[in-house]
Design a protein around this motif. Structure first.
Motif, PDB file in Angstrom:
ATOM      1  N   ARG A   1       1.545  32.247 -43.495  1.00  0.00           N
ATOM      2  CA  ARG A   1       2.706  32.859 -44.142  1.00  0.00           C
ATOM      3  C   ARG A   1       2.352  33.474 -45.492  1.00  0.00           C
ATOM      4  N   TYR A   2       1.487  32.813 -46.256  1.00  0.00           N
ATOM      5  CA  TYR A   2       1.149  33.277 -47.602  1.00  0.00           C
ATOM      6  C   TYR A   2      -0.265  33.848 -47.659  1.00  0.00           C
ATOM      7  N   LYS A   3      -0.620  34.685 -46.717  1.00  0.00           N
ATOM      8  CA  LYS A   3      -1.966  35.262 -46.667  1.00  0.00           C
ATOM      9  C   LYS A   3      -2.332  35.973 -47.963  1.00  0.00           C
ATOM     10  N   ARG A   4      -1.421  36.747 -48.463  1.00  0.00           N
ATOM     11  CA  ARG A   4      -1.704  37.588 -49.626  1.00  0.00           C
ATOM     12  C   ARG A   4      -1.529  36.835 -50.952  1.00  0.00           C
ATOM     13  N   LYS A   5      -0.813  35.718 -50.927  1.00  0.00           N
ATOM     14  CA  LYS A   5      -0.543  34.981 -52.166  1.00  0.00           C
ATOM     15  C   LYS A   5      -1.098  33.561 -52.097  1.00  0.00           C
TER      16      LYS A   5
ATOM     17  N   THR B   1       0.584  12.212 -38.832  1.00  0.00           N
ATOM     18  CA  THR B   1       0.700  13.013 -40.051  1.00  0.00           C
ATOM     19  C   THR B   1      -0.515  13.911 -40.246  1.00  0.00           C
ATOM     20  N   VAL B   2      -1.683  13.458 -39.818  1.00  0.00           N
ATOM     21  CA  VAL B   2      -2.869  14.323 -39.906  1.00  0.00           C
ATOM     22  C   VAL B   2      -2.688  15.536 -39.010  1.00  0.00           C
ATOM     23  N   PHE B   3      -2.222  15.321 -37.787  1.00  0.00           N
ATOM     24  CA  PHE B   3      -1.996  16.442 -36.875  1.00  0.00           C
ATOM     25  C   PHE B   3      -0.980  17.424 -37.450  1.00  0.00           C
ATOM     26  N   TRP B   4       0.165  16.897 -37.881  1.00  0.00           N
ATOM     27  CA  TRP B   4       1.214  17.783 -38.380  1.00  0.00           C
ATOM     28  C   TRP B   4       0.843  18.427 -39.715  1.00  0.00           C
ATOM     29  N   SER B   5       0.016  17.764 -40.502  1.00  0.00           N
ATOM     30  CA  SER B   5      -0.410  18.391 -41.753  1.00  0.00           C
ATOM     31  C   SER B   5      -1.342  19.561 -41.477  1.00  0.00           C
ATOM     32  N   LEU B   6      -2.208  19.428 -40.470  1.00  0.00           N
ATOM     33  CA  LEU B   6      -3.078  20.552 -40.114  1.00  0.00           C
ATOM     34  C   LEU B   6      -2.271  21.731 -39.578  1.00  0.00           C
ATOM     35  N   VAL B   7      -1.271  21.428 -38.746  1.00  0.00           N
ATOM     36  CA  VAL B   7      -0.400  22.491 -38.233  1.00  0.00           C
ATOM     37  C   VAL B   7       0.347  23.158 -39.382  1.00  0.00           C
ATOM     38  N   ASN B   8       0.910  22.349 -40.270  1.00  0.00           N
ATOM     39  CA  ASN B   8       1.677  22.884 -41.391  1.00  0.00           C
ATOM     40  C   ASN B   8       0.792  23.682 -42.344  1.00  0.00           C
ATOM     41  N   THR B   9      -0.433  23.228 -42.570  1.00  0.00           N
ATOM     42  CA  THR B   9      -1.348  23.968 -43.437  1.00  0.00           C
ATOM     43  C   THR B   9      -1.675  25.325 -42.841  1.00  0.00           C
ATOM     44  N   GLY B  10      -1.909  25.344 -41.540  1.00  0.00           N
ATOM     45  CA  GLY B  10      -2.158  26.620 -40.874  1.00  0.00           C
ATOM     46  C   GLY B  10      -0.973  27.564 -40.980  1.00  0.00           C
ATOM     47  N   LEU B  11       0.220  27.038 -40.824  1.00  0.00           N
ATOM     48  CA  LEU B  11       1.418  27.877 -40.942  1.00  0.00           C
ATOM     49  C   LEU B  11       1.623  28.363 -42.372  1.00  0.00           C
ATOM     50  N   LEU B  12       1.365  27.493 -43.342  1.00  0.00           N
ATOM     51  CA  LEU B  12       1.470  27.909 -44.747  1.00  0.00           C
ATOM     52  C   LEU B  12       0.463  29.008 -45.081  1.00  0.00           C
ATOM     53  N   MET B  13      -0.767  28.837 -44.622  1.00  0.00           N
ATOM     54  CA  MET B  13      -1.797  29.839 -44.910  1.00  0.00           C
ATOM     55  C   MET B  13      -1.497  31.154 -44.200  1.00  0.00           C
TER      56      MET B  13
ATOM     57  N   LEU C   1      13.290  25.393 -51.715  1.00  0.00           N
ATOM     58  CA  LEU C   1      12.033  25.373 -50.971  1.00  0.00           C
ATOM     59  C   LEU C   1      12.238  25.879 -49.552  1.00  0.00           C
ATOM     60  N   ASN C   2      11.202  26.545 -49.021  1.00  0.00           N
ATOM     61  CA  ASN C   2      11.319  26.993 -47.633  1.00  0.00           C
ATOM     62  C   ASN C   2      10.977  25.842 -46.690  1.00  0.00           C
ATOM     63  N   LEU C   3      11.064  26.084 -45.401  1.00  0.00           N
ATOM     64  CA  LEU C   3      10.901  25.043 -44.394  1.00  0.00           C
ATOM     65  C   LEU C   3       9.516  24.401 -44.451  1.00  0.00           C
ATOM     66  N   PHE C   4       8.467  25.200 -44.638  1.00  0.00           N
ATOM     67  CA  PHE C   4       7.110  24.664 -44.632  1.00  0.00           C
ATOM     68  C   PHE C   4       6.865  23.736 -45.819  1.00  0.00           C
ATOM     69  N   LYS C   5       7.424  24.063 -46.963  1.00  0.00           N
ATOM     70  CA  LYS C   5       7.263  23.207 -48.142  1.00  0.00           C
ATOM     71  C   LYS C   5       8.064  21.916 -47.982  1.00  0.00           C
ATOM     72  N   LYS C   6       9.226  22.006 -47.363  1.00  0.00           N
ATOM     73  CA  LYS C   6       9.998  20.791 -47.091  1.00  0.00           C
ATOM     74  C   LYS C   6       9.260  19.898 -46.099  1.00  0.00           C
ATOM     75  N   LEU C   7       8.626  20.519 -45.093  1.00  0.00           N
ATOM     76  CA  LEU C   7       7.846  19.744 -44.134  1.00  0.00           C
ATOM     77  C   LEU C   7       6.654  19.068 -44.803  1.00  0.00           C
ATOM     78  N   THR C   8       6.052  19.744 -45.782  1.00  0.00           N
ATOM     79  CA  THR C   8       4.943  19.148 -46.523  1.00  0.00           C
ATOM     80  C   THR C   8       5.401  17.869 -47.209  1.00  0.00           C
ATOM     81  N   LEU C   9       6.541  17.921 -47.871  1.00  0.00           N
ATOM     82  CA  LEU C   9       7.058  16.731 -48.553  1.00  0.00           C
ATOM     83  C   LEU C   9       7.423  15.629 -47.565  1.00  0.00           C
ATOM     84  N   LEU C  10       7.988  16.013 -46.423  1.00  0.00           N
ATOM     85  CA  LEU C  10       8.345  15.029 -45.396  1.00  0.00           C
ATOM     86  C   LEU C  10       7.098  14.361 -44.816  1.00  0.00           C
ATOM     87  N   ILE C  11       6.058  15.143 -44.551  1.00  0.00           N
ATOM     88  CA  ILE C  11       4.810  14.593 -44.022  1.00  0.00           C
ATOM     89  C   ILE C  11       4.205  13.609 -45.018  1.00  0.00           C
TER      90      ILE C  11
END
Length: 99
Positions: free
Chosen positions: A68-72, A54-66, A7-17
């Motif tokens: 990074r994966y704009k096309r997919k 966790t709400v704050f960091w989940s919003l940040v992480n969601t933005g970073l995930l979106m 898993l990449n960093l953003f997915k690991k952060l999702t699980l940690l959050i």
């Protein structure tokens, strides 16, 4: 454990959050059993702080995930949903009047 290493960093952060949010939820459910003691106030405060963090960091992480994966986005929709889950949980708590 190899699936976790792939898993990449953003997915690991999702699980940690999500793990940290679970700890906060458990603190919130355990706190009423200590009502009237100093532990009740501390557990209640910890659960609220964990929820908002966790709400704050989940919003940040969601933005970073979106970003990074704009096309997919359709292939990564599960991870985006998991990442925004703490925000959805807080919205649920607000609408049910439990927050």
């Amino acid at each position: 454990m190899t699936w976790f290493q792939n898993l990449n960093l953003f997915k690991k952060l999702t699980l940690l959050i999500l793990l940290i949010l679970s700890v906060g939820i458990v603190c919130g459910y355990v706190a009423p059993s200590y009502e009237g003691t100093l532990t009740y106030g501390k557990l209640n405060l910890i659960s609220i702080i964990i929820l908002f963090a966790t709400v704050f960091w989940s919003l940040v992480n969601t933005g970073l995930l979106m970003n990074r994966y704009k096309r997919k986005l359709s292939k990564q929709s599960l991870w985006i949903f998991l990442s925004i889950l703490p925000f959805l949980y807080m919205v649920f708590l607000i609408f049910t009047g439990k927050l």
